[in-house]
Design an enzyme around this catalytic site. Sequence first.
Site: not given
Length: 604
Positions: A2, A27, A74, A100-101, A479, A483, A486, A502, A599
């Site tokens: 946040c 954030r 968030w 935050n937290g 990656e 991406k 996401e 496999h 983020k």
Amino acid sequence: MCGIIGRVGTENAIDSLLTGLENLEYRGYDSAGVAIQNGSGIKVQKRSGKVADLKAAIDRDIADGQVGIGHTRWSTHGPPTDANAHPHTDSTSDVAVVHNGIIENYLELKQELANLGHEFTSETDTEVIPHLIQHYLDTGVDNETAFRKALGDLEGSYAVAVMISGEHVLYAARQGSPLVVGIESDAYFIASDVPAFLEYTDNVVYLEDGDVAVIRPDGLEFTDLAGNAVDRSFETVDWDPEQAGKGEYDHYMLKEIYEQPTALSQAIEGRVDPRTDTIELESFPPGTFEGIDSVQLVACGTSYHAALYGSLLLNRSGIESHALLANEYSVCAPPVDENTLVIAVTQSGETADTLGALRTAKANGAQTVTITNVVGSTAARVSEKTLLIRAGPEIGVAATKTFSSQAVMLTLLGQRAIADRTGEPSLDLETFLPALRSLPGQIETVLGSTHAKTVAQQYHDSTAYFFIGRGSGFPVALEGALKFKEITYEHAEGFASGELKHGPLALVTPETPVFAIFTGVEDEKTLKNAEEAHTRGAPLVVVAPADHPAAAVADAHLEIPDTHPELAGLLANVQLQLVSYHAAHSLERPIDKPRNLAKSVTVE
Ligand code: AGP
């Protein structure tokens, strides 16, 4: 996770608070709110949705006031509703708090306060804080004492900013979540992150865990929880507001993809001496790896892929090296001793999982280093040494330029390790260093000539997207898939090329394009794996140099310039970033703020 912003000064706070919230939206963006203190008490306006919704709804008539706090959220405790949005107040609205937290003992505190008659209106852990402060105020203590006593009751992590009715003061404290003070000529800011107030000031003080700040229009003081003064130094950050803005680009992500040549030049600058062709890494002087038996790289998400990239190169130096998911580290921490080097790879330096792994490693006696983009971040403070990637601010939730910069730093580290282990530079340093110096220019070439948009459009109605690579192409495949999923919300997976047969090959159909990455290492095997998918109907997109044999059998070809095998993956990654970007753009996804993500993830 946040974002927090607060301002105290001689002018009205509202405009800077809203600017700060817009700057911090990366954030978290489930809900947003502000609280302003004026002659008639504390006024709170908050709502679920984006900062733009809050901005449109702000009642200017009650927004006058020179001290205020704001928050963009968030969600962790409770869904993103108006009631759960910050700031939170006590029952009398005399105390307003942004946080935050995670307050781990909030249920016990809530019960105790409820027994005393406090009524709660949200499902958040944060709401216990204003009620606790109010509880102590009711015992007759002064505001600052009430704030400190409330902090003393909290278990867990917090960055808090608090306003109490009747005085022009901001109280702030940090325990496990970042907070930074910004100093302007006639105002002070408090924020979770520097970009919040970067257009107003670059003069900052980072709070340490356990710090309490009391900020008035005419000065500020830092103490520990018990009230003892602590000395905190001012720093000037070298990010400019232009850098933190979107410029002419539609999205931060695209801007940051295009910033990679600059980011890499900055990462390399001063670290490779062109006269002597030697590598000089400030926290890794020659000899660093002499006593090191093994290296563990701990990271999450994109940073984990960079760590994987780095571990391959470090292994090549002869040092046993493993990339480990930081969130699994505490469950089964591999053995370490004083000859183990644990490297935290983290763009933000605030990822809770990575911090947890770093702290575990340190407590178990390992040497620790952080590779990060953020000066003064928690990881940089926890570890003994720091290596900055110097990528500049990255705002898009999807990490792009920081991956490239992290990977390049790790290639340099690999070269340092080889030199330390063998007493002489690696045999291919004379090809690696010129290739490294050419890399920013080669990325420019890719950016200027790419057909990624056409490829994204060509396969826009596929059911899933697969990415394969070998060696350093493997982390790039992971990656590329991360991406893609996401920001497009489409199903995408990355595999080691050799793994396809496999199991994952069962998923392959004419509706599942396979992106195959060729880095110049065992390419013939990767081509065979790609053809196994192609013969079963999967469209094949190869990411490879112009005259590569794979291009002859492919349905589409994303070209990368010839380079050293350790750097080819980074060029391929730029093409894949662009494919994801254009696919997401044509699906009209909110590219910079994908759903459910933030983020910086400061919860475990
Ligand atoms: C990548 O696009 C994501 N935003 C995410 O995976 C990110 O890399 C991860 O959360 C780690 O963040 P850090 O580098 O700040 O530690």
